[in-house]
Design a protein around this motif. Structure first.
Motif, short mmCIF file in Angstrom:
data_model
loop_
_atom_site.label_atom_id
_atom_site.label_comp_id
_atom_site.label_asym_id
_atom_site.label_seq_id
_atom_site.Cartn_x
_atom_site.Cartn_y
_atom_site.Cartn_z
N UNK A 41 0.84 -1.20 0.00
CA UNK A 41 0.00 0.00 0.00
C UNK A 41 0.87 1.25 0.00
N UNK A 42 1.85 1.28 0.89
CA UNK A 42 2.71 2.45 0.98
C UNK A 42 3.47 2.68 -0.32
N UNK A 43 3.93 1.61 -0.94
CA UNK A 43 4.67 1.70 -2.20
C UNK A 43 3.79 2.31 -3.30
N UNK A 102 2.85 6.51 -6.44
CA UNK A 102 2.46 6.76 -7.82
C UNK A 102 1.17 7.56 -7.93
N UNK A 103 0.67 8.05 -6.79
CA UNK A 103 -0.50 8.92 -6.80
C UNK A 103 -1.76 8.30 -6.24
N UNK A 104 -1.73 7.01 -5.95
CA UNK A 104 -2.91 6.38 -5.39
C UNK A 104 -3.10 6.78 -3.93
N UNK A 105 -4.35 6.88 -3.50
CA UNK A 105 -4.61 7.00 -2.07
C UNK A 105 -4.40 5.62 -1.43
N UNK A 106 -4.30 5.61 -0.11
CA UNK A 106 -4.17 4.33 0.57
C UNK A 106 -5.35 3.42 0.30
N UNK A 164 -0.45 -5.45 -14.71
CA UNK A 164 -1.81 -4.91 -14.65
C UNK A 164 -1.81 -3.39 -14.71
N UNK A 165 -0.66 -2.76 -14.52
CA UNK A 165 -0.59 -1.30 -14.50
C UNK A 165 -0.30 -0.76 -15.89
N UNK A 166 -0.80 0.42 -16.18
CA UNK A 166 -0.59 1.07 -17.47
C UNK A 166 0.74 1.81 -17.51
N UNK A 167 1.52 1.74 -16.45
CA UNK A 167 2.82 2.40 -16.37
C UNK A 167 3.74 1.49 -15.57
N UNK A 169 13.19 7.31 -8.64
CA UNK A 169 12.20 7.23 -7.58
C UNK A 169 10.79 7.29 -8.13
N UNK A 170 9.80 7.04 -7.31
CA UNK A 170 8.41 7.01 -7.81
C UNK A 170 7.94 8.39 -8.25
N UNK A 171 7.21 8.40 -9.36
CA UNK A 171 6.63 9.63 -9.90
C UNK A 171 5.12 9.45 -9.95
N UNK A 172 4.33 10.37 -9.39
CA UNK A 172 2.87 10.23 -9.46
C UNK A 172 2.40 10.11 -10.91
N UNK A 173 1.67 9.06 -11.21
CA UNK A 173 1.18 8.81 -12.56
C UNK A 173 -0.34 8.84 -12.65
N UNK A 174 -1.02 8.83 -11.51
CA UNK A 174 -2.47 8.88 -11.50
C UNK A 174 -2.89 9.97 -10.53
N UNK A 175 -4.09 10.46 -10.74
CA UNK A 175 -4.68 11.42 -9.81
C UNK A 175 -5.62 10.65 -8.89
N UNK A 176 -5.17 10.42 -7.67
CA UNK A 176 -5.96 9.63 -6.73
C UNK A 176 -7.15 10.39 -6.19
N UNK A 177 -7.91 9.69 -5.35
CA UNK A 177 -9.07 10.31 -4.71
C UNK A 177 -10.36 10.08 -5.44
N UNK A 178 -10.41 9.12 -6.38
CA UNK A 178 -11.65 8.88 -7.14
C UNK A 178 -12.54 7.84 -6.52
N UNK A 179 -12.03 7.06 -5.58
CA UNK A 179 -12.80 5.97 -4.98
C UNK A 179 -14.08 6.53 -4.35
N UNK A 180 -15.19 5.84 -4.58
CA UNK A 180 -16.46 6.32 -4.05
C UNK A 180 -16.47 6.29 -2.53
N UNK A 181 -16.91 7.36 -1.91
CA UNK A 181 -17.06 7.45 -0.47
C UNK A 181 -18.55 7.46 -0.11
N UNK A 182 -18.84 7.24 1.15
CA UNK A 182 -20.22 7.31 1.62
C UNK A 182 -20.61 8.76 1.79
N UNK A 183 -21.72 9.16 1.22
CA UNK A 183 -22.22 10.53 1.31
C UNK A 183 -23.07 10.72 2.56
#
Length: 409
Positions: A339-341, A345-349, A384-387, A395-409
């Motif tokens: 998870x930390x790794x 690349x830009x993913x949230x935990x 499975x990754x596109x990069x 070192x790791x470079x952010x490749x995605x914009x995280x924060x898209x996972x659906x949350x409870x409203x």
């Protein structure tokens, strides 16, 4: 394809089709169909929640889910001539998504409603919706990954005998008594509320008795049940102990794909679907082979990855406390390392956690004798990754914009 045996419809309410469903283990739940040894047949299955999850961007359905009616399984199916002590041979010939539900989902369950392997680190509900594109799944909620199918039934099992059911309930009650107020609980006792018992009608004496006694379908046990083994895919053969006349085979909780451990609790890509099975019997097979638990032969046609990153964990927890050869702690640490790794690349935990549950990761006990530390490893297929996620000098470079996972409203 084998003869159609049982149909369900994911667009209809569960109450309109409960006569072919069950969500408890009990020897007295009547069979809804019968097949002969050597027969090939097809059954359809609802998703494990019976349609409680919606294809939207709000994880309130995960947060607020009523877990008492889960799982929604198809069966039981009697196998003519099966007797206690036999082995039921089940070939998984093929399976896929239901024609009326070409999408699936992965859920991170809240600590106070289901939990998960890393619930202490990720206590809030989240959801990812996956669209099926042939043999791949892609998600608007988890960018940068394209996951190949390893479809399999999360649950494949036979009915317990009365004696075995009593053993289950007694040993699990003892476990619950060790910490009765734990969240999530140590085990789930029989729960009459929302029991689904096939043709038996609520309010009848037989229904009420079985509902009080029936074991929940959440854990795996000696009858098979909820093992969530991704390798039980098309082309695999399962050998299931028979404990009651007719065996009473039950199947469901179909997954499009999954990682070893299904670590978010609803960590597979869950789906409604169909499964084609062939059954046979090995008479007195349990005694001939000394078998009391299921075993299986994996499929020869699973996806084969050539490149992995392998994360290691040891039986020392996040606070630095040492455990003696504890693979649970070791595998958790391997998952947290991954998870930390991926966060680099830009993913949230939470997104990284979802990937590890849904992608076909390999989880292994790599060392279990070198005191005091067990070593568990998590094998993450990099294809499975596109990069490229492999380490390099930059070192790791952010490749995605995280924060898209659906949350409870």
């Amino acid at each position: 394809m084998g003869r159609p045996l049982i149909e369900v419809d994911p667009t209809r309410p569960v109450e309109e089709q409960r006569e072919v469903l069950q969500n408890r283990w009990h020897p007295d739940i009547p069979a809804i169909a019968e097949v002969r040894p050597g027969e090939t047949f097809v059954v359809e299955c609802l998703d494990w929640t019976g349609g409680q999850v919606r294809n939207d961007d709000d994880a309130s359905d995960i947060r607020d889910m009523d877990l008492t009616p889960n799982h929604h399984l198809t069966g039981p199916i009697a196998v003519r001539g099966a007797e206690p002590g036999d082995l039921l041979v089940v070939d998984i010939l093929d399976l896929g998504p239901h024609r009326k539900m070409p999408w699936g989902y992965t859920g991170i369950f809240a600590r106070n409603n289901g939990g998960g392997f890393l619930t202490d680190h990720f206590p809030e509900a989240h959801k990812a919706i996956w669209d099926f594109q042939g043999v791949y799944a892609v998600s608007r909620h988890v960018p940068g990954v394209k996951i190949p199918a390893i479809p399999h039934p999360g649950i494949l099992g036979t009915a317990p005998s009365h004696a075995l059911l009593q053993q289950w309930n007694e040993r699990e009650r003892k476990l619950i008594a060790k910490n009765p107020h734990r969240v999530p609980p140590l085990a789930l006792p029989p729960e009459p509320r929302n029991a689904i018992l096939g043709a038996l009608k609520p309010g009848t004496p037989e229904y009420e008795r079985i509902a009080r006694e029936g074991a929940r379908t959440i854990p795996p046990r000696e009858n098979g049940g909820n093992r969530d083994i991704k390798n039980l895919t098309r082309g695999a053969r399962a050998y299931l102990p028979v404990y009651v006349p007719g065996a009473k085979l039950t199947v469901g909780d179909l997954h499009f794909t999954q990682g070893d451990g299904e670590i978010t609790f609803c960590g597979a890509i869950e789906m409604a679907g169909w499964i084609e099975l062939h059954v046979d019997l090995i008479k007195d097979g349990m005694n001939k082979y000394g078998i009391r638990h299921p075993l299986f032969e994996p499929s020869p046609i699973e996806p084969r990855f050539t490149r992995y990153l392998v994360f290691e964990g040891y039986s020392v927890d996040e606070e630095g406390e040492q455990y003696y050869l504890d693979p649970h702690v070791a595998y958790r640490r391997a998952c947290l390392e991954a998870v930390q790794y991926l966060k680099g690349f830009g993913y949230t935990g939470e997104e990284a956690y979802t990937i590890l549950g849904a992608a076909p990761v390999e989880g292994r006990i790599s060392a279990i004798v070198d005191i005091p530390n067990a070593c568990c490893t998590l094998w993450l297929p990099t294809d499975i990754f596109e990069f490229d996620i492999r380490p390099n000098a930059q070192g790791p470079v952010p490749r995605v914009q995280g924060g898209r996972l659906a949350r409870a409203h």
